[in-house]
Design an enzyme around this catalytic site. Structure first.
Site, mmCIF file in Angstrom:
data_model
loop_
_atom_site.group_PDB
_atom_site.id
_atom_site.type_symbol
_atom_site.label_atom_id
_atom_site.label_comp_id
_atom_site.label_asym_id
_atom_site.label_seq_id
_atom_site.Cartn_x
_atom_site.Cartn_y
_atom_site.Cartn_z
ATOM 1 N N ASN A 129 0.972 -1.060 -0.217
ATOM 2 C CA ASN A 129 -0.038 -0.051 0.033
ATOM 3 C C ASN A 129 0.963 1.242 0.140
ATOM 4 O OD1 ASN A 129 -1.752 2.038 0.407
ATOM 5 N ND2 ASN A 129 -2.956 1.042 2.079
ATOM 6 N N PHE A 130 0.961 1.837 -1.099
ATOM 7 C CA PHE A 130 2.032 3.099 -1.269
ATOM 8 C C PHE A 130 0.770 4.237 -1.589
ATOM 9 C CE2 PHE A 130 5.760 0.638 -3.222
ATOM 10 C CZ PHE A 130 6.258 0.103 -2.114
ATOM 11 N N CYS B 252 -2.285 5.122 0.568
ATOM 12 C CA CYS B 252 -3.115 5.476 1.389
ATOM 13 C C CYS B 252 -3.232 7.213 1.821
ATOM 14 C CB CYS B 252 -3.008 4.732 2.858
ATOM 15 S SG CYS B 252 -4.234 5.221 4.075
ATOM 16 N N CYS C 272 -27.568 25.465 -24.638
ATOM 17 C CA CYS C 272 -26.756 25.984 -25.854
ATOM 18 C C CYS C 272 -26.437 27.352 -25.715
ATOM 19 C CB CYS C 272 -27.357 25.489 -27.155
ATOM 20 S SG CYS C 272 -26.125 25.927 -28.491
HETATM 21 C C1 LIG Z 1 -13.781 2.851 3.760
HETATM 22 C C2 LIG Z 1 -12.644 2.326 2.925
HETATM 23 C C3 LIG Z 1 -11.451 1.991 3.544
HETATM 24 C C4 LIG Z 1 -10.309 1.628 2.583
HETATM 25 N N1 LIG Z 1 -9.197 1.078 2.896
HETATM 26 C C5 LIG Z 1 -8.243 0.855 2.338
HETATM 27 C C6 LIG Z 1 -7.106 0.112 2.819
HETATM 28 O O1 LIG Z 1 -6.812 -0.100 3.986
HETATM 29 N N2 LIG Z 1 -6.192 -0.250 1.821
HETATM 30 C C7 LIG Z 1 -6.103 0.163 0.589
HETATM 31 O O2 LIG Z 1 -5.251 -0.099 -0.045
HETATM 32 N N3 LIG Z 1 -6.957 0.654 0.067
HETATM 33 C C8 LIG Z 1 -8.405 1.124 0.884
HETATM 34 N N4 LIG Z 1 -9.157 1.758 0.361
HETATM 35 C C9 LIG Z 1 -9.252 1.995 -0.877
HETATM 36 C C10 LIG Z 1 -10.276 0.882 -1.926
HETATM 37 O O3 LIG Z 1 -9.261 -0.302 -1.907
HETATM 38 C C11 LIG Z 1 -10.130 1.357 -3.462
HETATM 39 O O4 LIG Z 1 -8.836 1.458 -3.879
HETATM 40 C C12 LIG Z 1 -10.865 2.489 -3.696
HETATM 41 O O5 LIG Z 1 -11.875 2.915 -2.822
HETATM 42 C C13 LIG Z 1 -11.608 2.660 -4.997
HETATM 43 O O6 LIG Z 1 -12.206 1.578 -5.175
HETATM 44 P P1 LIG Z 1 -13.789 1.841 -4.983
HETATM 45 O O7 LIG Z 1 -14.295 2.956 -5.753
HETATM 46 O O8 LIG Z 1 -14.475 0.425 -5.668
HETATM 47 O O9 LIG Z 1 -14.240 2.017 -3.602
HETATM 48 C C14 LIG Z 1 -10.541 2.003 1.190
HETATM 49 C C15 LIG Z 1 -11.324 2.566 0.673
HETATM 50 C C16 LIG Z 1 -12.723 2.852 1.522
HETATM 51 C C17 LIG Z 1 -13.917 3.437 0.766
HETATM 52 S S1 SF4 Z 2 -24.277 20.303 -30.021
HETATM 53 FE FE1 SF4 Z 2 -24.570 22.199 -31.132
HETATM 54 S S2 SF4 Z 2 -26.846 22.829 -30.841
HETATM 55 FE FE2 SF4 Z 2 -26.091 21.339 -29.008
HETATM 56 S S3 SF4 Z 2 -25.388 22.485 -27.495
HETATM 57 FE FE3 SF4 Z 2 -23.761 22.314 -28.403
HETATM 58 S S4 SF4 Z 2 -23.268 24.013 -29.885
HETATM 59 FE FE4 SF4 Z 2 -25.454 23.926 -29.172
#
Ligand SMILES: Cc1cc2nc3c(=O)[nH]c(=O)nc-3n(C[C@H](O)[C@H](O)[C@H](O)COP(=O)(O)O)c2cc1C
Ligand code: SF4
Ligand code: SF4
Length: 309
Positions: free
Chosen positions: A46-47, A49, A265
């Site tokens: 884990n590089f 956190c 737009c």
């Molecule tokens: C509550 C929580 C705790 C986490 N704890 C860790 C951890 O201990 N070690 C780690 O590498 N990543 C940890 N993560 C990161 C997740 O592993 C993951 O990389 C990140 O949440 C993105 O994935 P997701 O969108 O599926 O949650 C944690 C994420 C959450 C939400």
């Molecule tokens: S695609 Fe053309 S018509 Fe639609 S929002 Fe963009 S500039 Fe306006």
């Protein structure tokens, strides 16, 4: 103890132990030896956190420093008899040097991304940042569906930098998200937030969805589609600018003449639409093809047409 118990009860499943030492390299070696002895099948360093660890000089601080990544990975990889994955942080301008450093240090694979540094919000009555801990707060890691585009971009950069297996992570909620990561080069995916919300049962649904998708497309394995979207990524300059997209009103019956597309737009900067008695009309010579009008139309009444410029 838990690693040993899990491996005893589920010997056919792969157990990857995530470890995070402190600034003393010996702490990483110590953890490596202990989880290996307990029966882990692979290691993830884990590089990345973002939660308080950077204040101690570890976590995402390591993931932002290629030479630290390289040296710590080299040390652990030379001690370990099991595969070593390096988990990288998205809180970095360019993830490529970090991925290269992991490869140079002897990593067997890369996991990405960890959560994205964020402040959840501010209570505008009390001025407390959220989540409030007795009136104070700190930044934390953002995860879930909103981080998927960031994860996809970073995984694609890693896949174009190193030839190592990648575990794609970030906002994967439905099987289609997993397929997108695989199409950008991931060999496996990890789920966090969606399991917290929906439980482990979601994994069965995702496997079924992916399997049906591969069957429908005539593929035998995810290997058949791995990285297939990478060759479709180009620089901005290399994109084909000889065509322009225009919206036309496809289904007059569904258009409610709400005017949302015209407003978007106009205030989005192009003023290329005006409302007629039959619905919006596009001034093609002014339209930029930005697509904003499609995005804001809740009835799906606009369809795209392409023309050579
Ligand atoms: C509550 C929580 C705790 C986490 N704890 C860790 C951890 O201990 N070690 C780690 O590498 N990543 C940890 N993560 C990161 C997740 O592993 C993951 O990389 C990140 O949440 C993105 O994935 P997701 O969108 O599926 O949650 C944690 C994420 C959450 C939400
Ligand atoms: S695609 Fe053309 S018509 Fe639609 S929002 Fe963009 S500039 Fe306006
Ligand atoms: S946003 Fe859609 S429904 Fe509303 S006027 Fe435009 S095309 Fe019609």
């Amino acid at each position: 103890e838990e690693i040993t118990t899990i491996k005893r009860e589920y010997p056919d499943h792969i157990l990857i132990a995530s470890i995070m030492g402190d600034t003393d390299p010996a702490s990483w070696q110590n953890l490596t030896a202990r989880v290996q002895e307990a029966g882990a099948d692979a290691l993830e360093l884990n590089f990345s956190c973002p939660h308080g660890m950077p204040e101690f000089g570890v976590g995402s601080v390591i993931g932002q420093n290629p030479s630290m990544i390289r040296e710590l990975t080299r040390m652990v990889a030379s001690d370990a008899d099991i595969p070593v994955f390096v988990k990288l942080t998205p809180n970095i301008t360019d993830i490529s040097p970090a991925a290269q450093a992991a490869a140079d240090g002897g990593a067997d694979g890369i996991s990405a991304i960890n959560s994205v540094q964020s402040i959840l919000g501010i209570d505008i009555e009390s001025f407390d940042p959220l989540p409030s801990v007795c009136g104070y707060s700190t930044s934390g890691g953002y995860s879930g569906p909103a981080v998927k585009p960031i994860g996809l971009a970073m995984v694609s950069q890693i896949a174009r930098t190193v030839r190592l297996p990648i575990m794609g992570i970030g906002g994967i909620t439905i099987w289609q998200d997993a397929v997108e990561y695989i199409l950008l080069g991931a060999s496996a995916i990890q789920l966090c937030t969606t399991v917290m919300w929906n439980g482990y049962g979601i994994i069965r649904d995702m496997k079924a969805g992916m399997s049906a998708y591969l069957d429908r497309k005539g593929y035998h394995s995810p290997d058949d589609i791995r990285g297939a979207a990478l060759s479709h990524l180009k620089t901005h300059q290399a994109l084909d600018r000889s065509r322009r997209m225009y919206p036309v009103l496809g289904t007059r019956e569904t258009c409610t003449r709400c005017g949302q597309c015209v407003t978007a737009c106009r205030d989005g900067g192009y003023q290329a639409m005006k409302m007629s008695i039959d619905g919006p009309v596009v001034k093609r010579d002014v339209c930029d093809g930005c697509g904003l009008c499609f995005l804001v139309c809740s009835t799906g009444s606009l369809v795209a047409t392409q023309e050579k410029t």
